[in-house]
Design an enzyme around this catalytic site. Structure first.
Site, PDB file in Angstrom:
ATOM      1  N   GLU A  26       0.825  -1.210   0.000  1.00 23.09           N
ATOM      2  CA  GLU A  26       0.000   0.000   0.000  1.00 23.09           C
ATOM      3  C   GLU A  26       0.855   1.255   0.000  1.00 23.09           C
ATOM      4  O   GLU A  26       1.176   1.788   1.062  1.00 23.09           O
ATOM      5  CB  GLU A  26      -0.916   0.013   1.234  1.00 23.09           C
ATOM      6  CG  GLU A  26      -2.016  -1.017   1.202  1.00 23.09           C
ATOM      7  CD  GLU A  26      -2.982  -0.899   2.383  1.00 23.09           C
ATOM      8  OE1 GLU A  26      -2.728  -0.082   3.298  1.00 23.09           O
ATOM      9  OE2 GLU A  26      -3.978  -1.632   2.388  1.00 23.09           O
ATOM     10  N   GLU A  28      -6.167  -7.454  -0.486  1.00 23.45           N
ATOM     11  CA  GLU A  28      -6.450  -7.295   0.950  1.00 23.45           C
ATOM     12  C   GLU A  28      -7.770  -6.552   1.134  1.00 23.45           C
ATOM     13  O   GLU A  28      -8.013  -5.537   0.489  1.00 23.45           O
ATOM     14  CB  GLU A  28      -5.317  -6.505   1.623  1.00 23.45           C
ATOM     15  CG  GLU A  28      -5.500  -6.373   3.129  1.00 23.45           C
ATOM     16  CD  GLU A  28      -4.449  -5.462   3.763  1.00 23.45           C
ATOM     17  OE1 GLU A  28      -3.235  -5.662   3.536  1.00 23.45           O
ATOM     18  OE2 GLU A  28      -4.848  -4.533   4.499  1.00 23.45           O
TER      19      GLU A  28
HETATM   20  C1  IDC Z   1      -2.625  -3.665  10.611  1.00 22.71           C
HETATM   21  C2  IDC Z   1      -2.803  -4.824  11.583  1.00 22.71           C
HETATM   22  C3  IDC Z   1      -2.419  -4.382  12.971  1.00 22.71           C
HETATM   23  C4  IDC Z   1      -0.994  -3.853  12.938  1.00 22.71           C
HETATM   24  C5  IDC Z   1      -0.860  -2.749  11.898  1.00 22.71           C
HETATM   25  C6  IDC Z   1       0.587  -2.294  11.750  1.00 22.71           C
HETATM   26  O1  IDC Z   1      -4.137  -5.270  11.529  1.00 22.71           O
HETATM   27  O2  IDC Z   1      -2.513  -5.469  13.881  1.00 22.71           O
HETATM   28  O3  IDC Z   1      -0.646  -3.357  14.207  1.00 22.71           O
HETATM   29  O4  IDC Z   1      -1.305  -3.215  10.636  1.00 22.71           O
HETATM   30  O5  IDC Z   1       0.652  -1.041  11.253  1.00 22.71           O
HETATM   31  C7  IDC Z   1      -3.925  -2.103   5.927  1.00 22.71           C
HETATM   32  C8  IDC Z   1      -2.568  -2.706   5.934  1.00 22.71           C
HETATM   33  C9  IDC Z   1      -2.415  -3.707   7.055  1.00 22.71           C
HETATM   34  C10 IDC Z   1      -3.116  -3.233   8.314  1.00 22.71           C
HETATM   35  C11 IDC Z   1      -4.621  -3.161   8.025  1.00 22.71           C
HETATM   36  C12 IDC Z   1      -5.472  -2.741   9.214  1.00 22.71           C
HETATM   37  O6  IDC Z   1      -2.208  -3.274   4.706  1.00 22.71           O
HETATM   38  O7  IDC Z   1      -1.063  -3.904   7.291  1.00 22.71           O
HETATM   39  O8  IDC Z   1      -2.876  -4.176   9.325  1.00 22.71           O
HETATM   40  N1  IDC Z   1      -4.841  -2.254   6.896  1.00 22.71           N
HETATM   41  O9  IDC Z   1      -5.120  -1.482   9.647  1.00 22.71           O
HETATM   42  N2  IDC Z   1      -4.438  -1.300   5.007  1.00 22.71           N
HETATM   43  C13 IDC Z   1      -5.655  -0.911   5.383  1.00 22.71           C
HETATM   44  C14 IDC Z   1      -5.931  -1.515   6.594  1.00 22.71           C
END
Ligand code: IDC
Length: 350
Positions: free
Chosen positions: A186, A274
């Site tokens: 992303e 995702e």
């Molecule tokens: C989130 C995980 C969380 C972690 C965080 C790290 O759910 O546990 O602490 O990342 O920064 C994304 C990302 C993905 C995110 C997820 C939810 O690709 O890494 O995971 N998210 O926030 N994009 C949109 C949402």
């Protein structure tokens, strides 16, 4: 008269006996004559069914050129929840949930990320990818190797590391039908599509030196939401390329669905590598209504997808209940609200 009746009775009885014996014989022989084809066809693994994937006319297609929609699950960060990427877990997901594809999310910049830790940790992460890709291969499941940029916003931050990493992967999996490459999760923080393209081209070239046909997925600006920009100026000169759209159903609604529809209609090959059915933080409440609208749209255009995430972390997007420590063989009661929704949704996907 009496005698005659008796003999008729015996006579009838004899015929009935013969009929019974015939019936038993027919019942015994029939299963041997029925071809086992339907049963075998149903037991085909996803890779046996679809083989080497490719992109044709803006669609993901199987080895026969037929449009295919894959549905699956993304790991949490490989550095943080490695225990879930084991062969038994993959088997449970394939056999119990109908999962066809698994995404290995390897964070690049966060704690113990691939580019922010030492070589010992990098080696460990690579080994974990090798083990999981091999397990997926044995089970006939597809697997996405995801270079999970996030806090590093612009993929160019670690471009040379990305090239080195994907060279290693593409060399190893050049002939593997079940491996897909996602080269930047992303991009965010104002990273433009032009910048992403200048990151992607050399990385794609590196992969193509070894793996001539594997699917490569490129992330898009603003946390992989601006696929309209990719549709307006796609990367030229390379086949089997797709573009990532990510959504979190409670945050991203009609406007992002419209964008997806327009991009797909314009012929852009899109892969939802995702998504979550809660809000974009991965927490908040599950929004089934919006989630179902998303699924309807993905199904309409056969857009493939992976749900975030396989873990028992205390966050709404985790598929496993926090209280459950099992790393495979989950029962319905082990699933979170998101997990329950996902497994139910998968039942409809065949
Ligand atoms: C989130 C995980 C969380 C972690 C965080 C790290 O759910 O546990 O602490 O990342 O920064 C994304 C990302 C993905 C995110 C997820 C939810 O690709 O890494 O995971 N998210 O926030 N994009 C949109 C949402």
């Amino acid at each position: 008269m009496k005698y005659r009746m008796r003999s008729m009775h015996l006579h009838n009885h004899g015929w009935r006996g013969v009929l019974c014996v015939l019936l038993v014989l027919v019942l015994l022989v029939t299963p041997l004559c029925v071809t086992p084809e339907p049963a075998r066809a149903a037991a085909k693994t996803p890779v046996e069914q679809y083989g080497q994937l490719s992109v044709k006319n803006g669609r993901l297609t199987d080895q026969g050129g037929k449009a295919v929609q894959l549905k699956g699950v993304s790991s949490h960060g490989l550095s943080w929840y490695p225990q879930y990427m084991n062969e038994k877990a993959l088997r449970t997901m394939r056999d119990q949930w109908g999962v066809q594809i698994v995404r290995l999310a390897m964070y690049t910049a966060e704690y113990n990320g691939y580019c922010t830790s030492d070589e010992a940790n990098r080696k460990k992460l690579r080994k974990q990818i090798y083990d999981t890709v091999d397990a997926a291969g044995r089970l006939g499941m597809y697997v996405i190797i995801d270079w999970h940029i996030l806090s590093d916003g612009n993929p160019k931050t670690y471009q040379s590391q990305a090239k080195k990493f994907f060279k290693t992967m593409a060399k190893r999996y050049a002939d593997a039908d079940h491996v897909l490459y996602e080269i930047c999760n992303e991009p965010n923080g104002g990273t433009t599509w032009t910048q992403i393209k200048s990151y992607a081209k050399p990385v794609i070239r590196t992969i193509r030196k070894y793996d001539k046909d594997g699917i490569i997925i490129v992330g898009t600006p603003t946390w992989s939401q601006d696929i309209d920009q990719a549709a307006a100026a796609p990367i030229k000169g390379c086949g089997n390329l797709m573009y990532a759209l990510h959504f979190y159903a409670d945050t991203h609604r009609d406007w992002l669905r419209d964008r997806l529809e327009q991009a797909v209609k314009a012929g852009l090959p899109v892969f939802v590598t995702e998504y979550g059915i809660c809000d974009a933080s991965g927490a908040g409440a599950v929004n089934r209504t919006e989630a179902d609208k998303w699924m309807k749209l993905l199904d309409k255009y056969k857009v493939s997808s992976c749900v975030w995430n396989l873990s028992n972390k205390a966050e709404t997007s985790a598929l496993i209940k926090q209280s459950c420590t099992k790393t495979s063989g989950w029962k319905a009661s082990d699933l979170s609200d998101a997990g329950t929704w996902f497994v139910k949704m998968m039942k409809k996907h065949k």
